[in-house]
Design a protein around this motif. Structure first.
Motif, mmCIF file in Angstrom:
data_model
loop_
_atom_site.group_PDB
_atom_site.id
_atom_site.type_symbol
_atom_site.label_atom_id
_atom_site.label_comp_id
_atom_site.label_asym_id
_atom_site.label_seq_id
_atom_site.Cartn_x
_atom_site.Cartn_y
_atom_site.Cartn_z
ATOM 1 N N ASN A 174 0.832 -1.213 0.000
ATOM 2 C CA ASN A 174 0.000 0.000 0.000
ATOM 3 C C ASN A 174 0.859 1.252 0.000
ATOM 4 N N ARG A 175 1.969 1.183 0.766
ATOM 5 C CA ARG A 175 2.851 2.347 0.831
ATOM 6 C C ARG A 175 3.462 2.615 -0.559
ATOM 7 N N GLU A 176 3.867 1.516 -1.227
ATOM 8 C CA GLU A 176 4.438 1.678 -2.573
ATOM 9 C C GLU A 176 3.416 2.301 -3.519
ATOM 10 N N LEU A 177 2.163 1.800 -3.413
ATOM 11 C CA LEU A 177 1.101 2.319 -4.281
ATOM 12 C C LEU A 177 0.855 3.798 -4.012
ATOM 13 N N GLN A 178 0.834 4.145 -2.715
ATOM 14 C CA GLN A 178 0.608 5.532 -2.323
ATOM 15 C C GLN A 178 1.700 6.437 -2.906
ATOM 16 N N GLN A 179 2.962 5.927 -2.848
ATOM 17 C CA GLN A 179 4.075 6.710 -3.403
ATOM 18 C C GLN A 179 3.904 6.922 -4.901
ATOM 19 N N LYS A 180 3.440 5.848 -5.577
ATOM 20 C CA LYS A 180 3.219 5.951 -7.030
ATOM 21 C C LYS A 180 2.138 7.001 -7.312
ATOM 22 N N ILE A 181 1.048 6.946 -6.534
ATOM 23 C CA ILE A 181 -0.049 7.902 -6.731
ATOM 24 C C ILE A 181 0.471 9.331 -6.538
ATOM 25 N N GLU A 182 1.282 9.513 -5.491
ATOM 26 C CA GLU A 182 1.816 10.858 -5.225
ATOM 27 C C GLU A 182 2.726 11.332 -6.356
ATOM 28 N N GLN A 183 3.523 10.379 -6.885
ATOM 29 C CA GLN A 183 4.408 10.741 -8.010
ATOM 30 C C GLN A 183 3.587 11.195 -9.212
ATOM 31 N N ILE A 184 2.518 10.413 -9.497
ATOM 32 C CA ILE A 184 1.681 10.740 -10.665
ATOM 33 C C ILE A 184 1.013 12.102 -10.457
ATOM 34 N N GLN A 186 2.086 14.513 -8.608
ATOM 35 C CA GLN A 186 3.126 15.542 -8.707
ATOM 36 C C GLN A 186 3.380 15.888 -10.171
ATOM 37 N N ILE A 187 3.459 14.840 -11.013
ATOM 38 C CA ILE A 187 3.723 15.073 -12.441
ATOM 39 C C ILE A 187 2.568 15.840 -13.073
ATOM 40 N N SER A 188 1.321 15.457 -12.702
ATOM 41 C CA SER A 188 0.179 16.099 -13.359
ATOM 42 C C SER A 188 -0.022 17.533 -12.879
ATOM 43 N N ASN A 189 0.626 17.906 -11.765
ATOM 44 C CA ASN A 189 0.477 19.271 -11.248
ATOM 45 C C ASN A 189 1.674 20.160 -11.547
ATOM 46 N N THR A 190 2.671 19.613 -12.241
ATOM 47 C CA THR A 190 3.919 20.361 -12.427
ATOM 48 C C THR A 190 4.149 20.708 -13.892
ATOM 49 N N ASP A 191 4.632 21.911 -14.110
ATOM 50 C CA ASP A 191 4.976 22.326 -15.467
ATOM 51 C C ASP A 191 6.310 21.656 -15.826
ATOM 52 N N PRO A 192 6.333 20.872 -16.909
ATOM 53 C CA PRO A 192 7.550 20.093 -17.186
ATOM 54 C C PRO A 192 8.790 20.947 -17.461
ATOM 55 N N LEU A 193 8.627 22.132 -18.017
ATOM 56 C CA LEU A 193 9.807 22.947 -18.347
ATOM 57 C C LEU A 193 10.413 23.593 -17.099
ATOM 58 N N THR A 194 9.575 24.277 -16.334
ATOM 59 C CA THR A 194 10.122 25.068 -15.215
ATOM 60 C C THR A 194 10.100 24.330 -13.882
ATOM 61 N N GLN A 195 9.384 23.189 -13.855
ATOM 62 C CA GLN A 195 9.253 22.406 -12.609
ATOM 63 C C GLN A 195 8.542 23.169 -11.486
ATOM 64 N N ILE A 196 7.740 24.163 -11.839
ATOM 65 C CA ILE A 196 6.895 24.811 -10.819
ATOM 66 C C ILE A 196 5.451 24.378 -11.093
ATOM 67 N N PRO A 197 4.506 24.625 -10.167
ATOM 68 C CA PRO A 197 3.120 24.202 -10.403
ATOM 69 C C PRO A 197 2.562 24.763 -11.722
ATOM 70 N N ASN A 198 1.706 23.944 -12.356
ATOM 71 C CA ASN A 198 1.137 24.365 -13.640
ATOM 72 C C ASN A 198 -0.232 25.039 -13.437
ATOM 73 N N ARG A 199 -0.881 25.339 -14.529
ATOM 74 C CA ARG A 199 -2.158 26.053 -14.467
ATOM 75 C C ARG A 199 -3.236 25.241 -13.751
ATOM 76 N N LYS A 200 -3.215 23.912 -13.978
ATOM 77 C CA LYS A 200 -4.210 23.041 -13.316
ATOM 78 C C LYS A 200 -4.070 23.176 -11.801
ATOM 79 N N LYS A 201 -2.843 23.095 -11.321
ATOM 80 C CA LYS A 201 -2.601 23.179 -9.879
ATOM 81 C C LYS A 201 -2.976 24.579 -9.364
ATOM 82 N N PHE A 202 -2.657 25.585 -10.190
ATOM 83 C CA PHE A 202 -2.989 26.957 -9.789
ATOM 84 C C PHE A 202 -4.496 27.091 -9.593
ATOM 85 N N GLU A 203 -5.276 26.542 -10.539
ATOM 86 C CA GLU A 203 -6.741 26.692 -10.434
ATOM 87 C C GLU A 203 -7.282 25.980 -9.190
#
Ligand code: GTP
Length: 351
Positions: A174-184, A186-203
């Motif tokens: 479960n801990r491994e799964l939770q880490q995977k979910i958090e990683q995903i 994190q990726i979906s909330n981060t702007d790939p170029l600048t590595q800061i939060p993206n518009r989705k996260k901002f909203e």
């Protein structure tokens, strides 16, 4: 009693046709067959025999060593003993489970069944036919069950301990799964170029802060800024340099705001800031400080940029569109009146 005649299913004109039928049928009904001939020393193996273990058909020498080399070392003595007893006539049946090495290096559980089909005048075995069947799934499930029973029966392992062990394994999983979910996430909330939060996260953040402000009556302010003449940077130095500018600027701003302020990339060369618990004047002062720092900052030796800022604050009942319409207007005025400046738009100015 009348003897039943065997039904004749096939009639072949040539031996070749008969062989073809036999080989095709064998390939269909058994997973892998082998045929050992004492006189030639050869072992002929069917295509299914190779396929079951993941090897290219015909890749091995047709001898007994091929087989011996594939048997799991722990199973080898037992298989050899069984085979010798069978050929010496000490046991009637040869049917044994053991592991064979697959092409990928893992071992597959198989059942090997064989029949003696020819002997010489002295009774020495001269030909044996055999078939391998894949029993891996059944066998591994069975072995796991045996292992659990063994543990249960062992003096030092109680059912309670086994449950605790299983619960711990589940917890780790479960801990491994939770880490995977958090990683995903994190990726979906981060702007790939600048590595800061993206518009989705901002909203998302904007909605949260808006509700918090409604609930507690806290002040809440926002800023949006845009690099001046960014198109010129791209056109003059290339898109890659433009990307580096965006990255450097994002890192620089991140270092110069409070931990509780939110900073994200809106898109293109536009960035957004949320200042929780800060009135309009405070946000304007902060934007002014950032504007000045950016204008002084050398991104590369001798290379500086400027940014224009629009600032506004939240009024209870504002929709996200209301906020953006104000902030957009403020930014437009900042650009239109010469750039490298901060323009604030009071709530009243819109009403
Ligand atoms: N290198 C790079 N360029 C981008 C990126 N996103 C947007 N741009 C460029 O940003 C430029 C924005 O140009 P404009 O909207 O004309 O704005 P500007 O040149 O900054 O002019 P003002 O905002 O009026 O000062 C365009 O050339 C876009 O191609 C990006 O991720 N990387």
């Amino acid at each position: 009693m009348e003897q039943r005649k065997p039904a004749i299913t096939y009639r072949h004109a040539t031996l070749q046709d008969a062989d073809a039928t036999l080989n095709n049928l064998l390939d269909l009904v058994v997973e892998g067959t082998w045929d050992w001939n004492r006189a030639s020393g050869e072992v002929v193996r069917s295509p299914g025999w190779y396929r079951m273990l993941g090897y290219e058909v015909g890749v091995f020498k047709q001898d007994v060593f091929t087989w011996e080399n594939l048997i799991h070392p722990d199973d080898y003595p037992r298989v050899m003993q069984n085979f010798e007893q069978f050929t010496a006539g000490k046991i009637d049946h040869y049917s044994i489970d053991y592991r064979c090495k697959k092409q990928d290096g893992h071992y597959l559980w198989i059942t090997d069944n064989a029949q003696i089909i020819a002997r010489d005048d002295e009774g020495v075995v001269t030909r044996i036919l055999g078939a391998h069947l894949d029993i891996h799934e059944r066998k591994t499930a069975q072995l796991e069950l045996f292992e659990q029973n063994r543990l249960l029966r062992a003096d030092n392992v109680t059912l309670e301990k086994l449950i605790t062990q299983k619960a711990r394994e589940l917890e780790n999983r479960n801990r491994e799964l939770q880490q995977k979910i958090e990683q995903i996430e994190q990726i979906s909330n981060t702007d790939p170029l600048t590595q800061i939060p993206n518009r989705k996260k901002f909203e998302e953040e904007l909605r949260t802060e808006k509700s918090r402000s409604d609930r507690y009556g806290h002040e809440l302010s926002f800023a949006m800024f845009d690099i001046d003449h960014f198109k010129n940077i791209n056109d003059t130095f290339g898109h890659e340099t433009g990307d580096k500018v965006l990255k450097k600027l994002a890192a620089f701003i991140s270092q110069n705001i409070r931990d509780i302020d939110f900073f994200g990339r809106w898109g293109g060369e536009e960035f957004v800031l949320i200042f929780p618990d800060v009135p309009l004047e405070g946000a304007t002062a902060c934007a002014e400080k950032l504007r000045r720092l950016i204008a002084e900052y050398e991104l590369f030796p001798g290379f500086k940029i400027t940014c224009s800022f629009g600032v506004t604050s939240y009024r209870t009942g504002d929709s996200i569109d209301d906020i953006f319409s104000r902030i957009d207007n403020a930014l437009y005025v900042a650009k239109d009146s010469g750039r490298d400046r901060v323009v604030e738009l009071h709530v009243e100015a819109q009403s």
